[in-house]
Design a protein around this motif. Structure first.
Motif, PDB file in Angstrom:
ATOM      1  N   ILE A   1      -2.983   2.437  -5.293  1.00  0.00           N
ATOM      2  CA  ILE A   1      -3.182   0.981  -5.361  1.00  0.00           C
ATOM      3  C   ILE A   1      -1.885   0.283  -5.741  1.00  0.00           C
ATOM      4  O   ILE A   1      -1.544  -0.765  -5.191  1.00  0.00           O
ATOM      5  N   LYS A   2      -1.135   0.867  -6.662  1.00  0.00           N
ATOM      6  CA  LYS A   2       0.133   0.267  -7.077  1.00  0.00           C
ATOM      7  C   LYS A   2       1.118   0.188  -5.917  1.00  0.00           C
ATOM      8  O   LYS A   2       1.769  -0.840  -5.703  1.00  0.00           O
ATOM      9  N   VAL A   3       1.233   1.241  -5.124  1.00  0.00           N
ATOM     10  CA  VAL A   3       2.170   1.259  -3.997  1.00  0.00           C
ATOM     11  C   VAL A   3       1.722   0.292  -2.902  1.00  0.00           C
ATOM     12  O   VAL A   3       2.535  -0.395  -2.294  1.00  0.00           O
ATOM     13  N   GLN A   4       0.425   0.204  -2.646  1.00  0.00           N
ATOM     14  CA  GLN A   4      -0.067  -0.680  -1.586  1.00  0.00           C
ATOM     15  C   GLN A   4       0.037  -2.156  -1.948  1.00  0.00           C
ATOM     16  O   GLN A   4       0.227  -2.993  -1.080  1.00  0.00           O
ATOM     17  N   SER A   5      -0.064  -2.483  -3.214  1.00  0.00           N
ATOM     18  CA  SER A   5      -0.062  -3.892  -3.605  1.00  0.00           C
ATOM     19  C   SER A   5       1.324  -4.423  -3.964  1.00  0.00           C
ATOM     20  O   SER A   5       1.533  -5.633  -3.965  1.00  0.00           O
ATOM     21  N   ASN A   6       2.285  -3.566  -4.237  1.00  0.00           N
ATOM     22  CA  ASN A   6       3.616  -4.008  -4.640  1.00  0.00           C
ATOM     23  C   ASN A   6       4.519  -4.113  -3.417  1.00  0.00           C
ATOM     24  O   ASN A   6       4.674  -3.164  -2.657  1.00  0.00           O
ATOM     25  N   SER A   7       5.131  -5.280  -3.201  1.00  0.00           N
ATOM     26  CA  SER A   7       6.001  -5.478  -2.036  1.00  0.00           C
ATOM     27  C   SER A   7       7.308  -4.702  -2.149  1.00  0.00           C
ATOM     28  O   SER A   7       8.028  -4.558  -1.171  1.00  0.00           O
ATOM     29  N   LYS A   8       7.621  -4.208  -3.312  1.00  0.00           N
ATOM     30  CA  LYS A   8       8.825  -3.382  -3.484  1.00  0.00           C
ATOM     31  C   LYS A   8       8.732  -2.102  -2.657  1.00  0.00           C
ATOM     32  O   LYS A   8       9.720  -1.610  -2.144  1.00  0.00           O
ATOM     33  N   TYR A   9       7.521  -1.582  -2.522  1.00  0.00           N
ATOM     34  CA  TYR A   9       7.290  -0.375  -1.738  1.00  0.00           C
ATOM     35  C   TYR A   9       6.788  -0.767  -0.359  1.00  0.00           C
ATOM     36  O   TYR A   9       5.626  -0.588  -0.026  1.00  0.00           O
ATOM     37  N   ASP A  10       7.689  -1.286   0.466  1.00  0.00           N
ATOM     38  CA  ASP A  10       7.316  -1.769   1.791  1.00  0.00           C
ATOM     39  C   ASP A  10       7.140  -0.585   2.729  1.00  0.00           C
ATOM     40  O   ASP A  10       7.998   0.281   2.814  1.00  0.00           O
ATOM     41  N   ASN A  11       6.031  -0.548   3.448  1.00  0.00           N
ATOM     42  CA  ASN A  11       5.769   0.567   4.348  1.00  0.00           C
ATOM     43  C   ASN A  11       5.537   0.080   5.780  1.00  0.00           C
ATOM     44  O   ASN A  11       4.609   0.492   6.444  1.00  0.00           O
ATOM     45  N   GLU A  12       6.425  -0.783   6.256  1.00  0.00           N
ATOM     46  CA  GLU A  12       6.332  -1.295   7.619  1.00  0.00           C
ATOM     47  C   GLU A  12       6.798  -0.249   8.617  1.00  0.00           C
ATOM     48  O   GLU A  12       7.534   0.666   8.279  1.00  0.00           O
ATOM     49  N   LEU A  13       6.411  -0.457   9.862  1.00  0.00           N
ATOM     50  CA  LEU A  13       6.940   0.354  10.948  1.00  0.00           C
ATOM     51  C   LEU A  13       8.357  -0.126  11.257  1.00  0.00           C
ATOM     52  O   LEU A  13       8.657  -1.309  11.164  1.00  0.00           O
ATOM     53  N   VAL A  14       9.223   0.773  11.658  1.00  0.00           N
ATOM     54  CA  VAL A  14      10.584   0.380  12.012  1.00  0.00           C
ATOM     55  C   VAL A  14      10.576  -0.381  13.327  1.00  0.00           C
ATOM     56  O   VAL A  14      11.268  -1.371  13.491  1.00  0.00           O
ATOM     57  N   VAL A  15       9.755   0.034  14.281  1.00  0.00           N
ATOM     58  CA  VAL A  15       9.639  -0.618  15.579  1.00  0.00           C
ATOM     59  C   VAL A  15       8.202  -1.092  15.725  1.00  0.00           C
ATOM     60  O   VAL A  15       7.263  -0.316  15.524  1.00  0.00           O
ATOM     61  N   GLU A  16       8.031  -2.355  16.072  1.00  0.00           N
ATOM     62  CA  GLU A  16       6.695  -2.931  16.160  1.00  0.00           C
ATOM     63  C   GLU A  16       5.828  -2.251  17.230  1.00  0.00           C
ATOM     64  O   GLU A  16       4.743  -1.797  16.952  1.00  0.00           O
ATOM     65  N   GLU A  17       6.303  -2.218  18.463  1.00  0.00           N
ATOM     66  CA  GLU A  17       5.498  -1.694  19.566  1.00  0.00           C
ATOM     67  C   GLU A  17       6.045  -0.342  19.983  1.00  0.00           C
ATOM     68  O   GLU A  17       6.657  -0.200  21.033  1.00  0.00           O
TER      69      GLU A  17
END
Length: 149
Positions: A25-41
């Motif tokens: 929960i801490k990792v999912q809610s904190n923007s410091k730990y961003d887990n975006e995809l490098v490439v959108e599509e």
């Protein structure tokens, strides 16, 4: 109150699950730990992978390759002298794996054989550079990773 083995194991498992859930929960809610995809599509990008590999091979087959270096002024891309600078067209994409908001592209339009990407556009850290360019109708793709101090 006396606790038997079964109750102790149940309490230990419950505490362990609570410990793990706390960090999830801490990792999912904190923007410091961003887990975006490098490439959108990435599925669309994967569909053209064969063409991309051909362009990479074209760049590898060159006798003299473009040189990408970090300088005090920024990132310098120097094309070999065998290329006529004004015939080189394309774009340079700079990707910041840790922050998608810092990604940017610049077009290749040269009057001399070098291209400078100013340091004012770059923050320190890792940058993935994809240079897609054409010369005399042949397409090339040069990929490199560079670290800015």
């Amino acid at each position: 109150m006396k606790i038997n083995w079964g109750t102790g194991i149940a309490i230990a498992i419950a505490l362990f699950i609570s410990f793990i859930l706390y960090f999830v929960i801490k990792v999912q809610s904190n923007s410091k730990y961003d887990n975006e995809l490098v490439v959108e599509e990435y599925y669309k990008k994967d569909a053209v992978f064969g063409k991309e590999m051909k362009r990479v091979q074209n760049a590898e087959d060159l006798a003299e390759k473009p040189v990408i270096t970090e300088t005090a002024a920024g990132i310098t891309i120097v094309f070999p002298a065998v290329f006529i600078p004004n015939k080189i067209k394309g774009k340079v994409s700079l990707y910041r794996p840790s922050n998608k908001k810092l990604d940017f592209e610049t077009s290749i339009s040269l009057s001399n054989p070098s291209l400078l990407i100013p340091k004012s556009n770059l923050v320190g850290g890792r940058w993935d550079i994809n240079m897609e360019w054409q010369y005399d109708g042949k397409e090339y793709l040069t990929k490199e990773t560079i670290y800015i101090n």
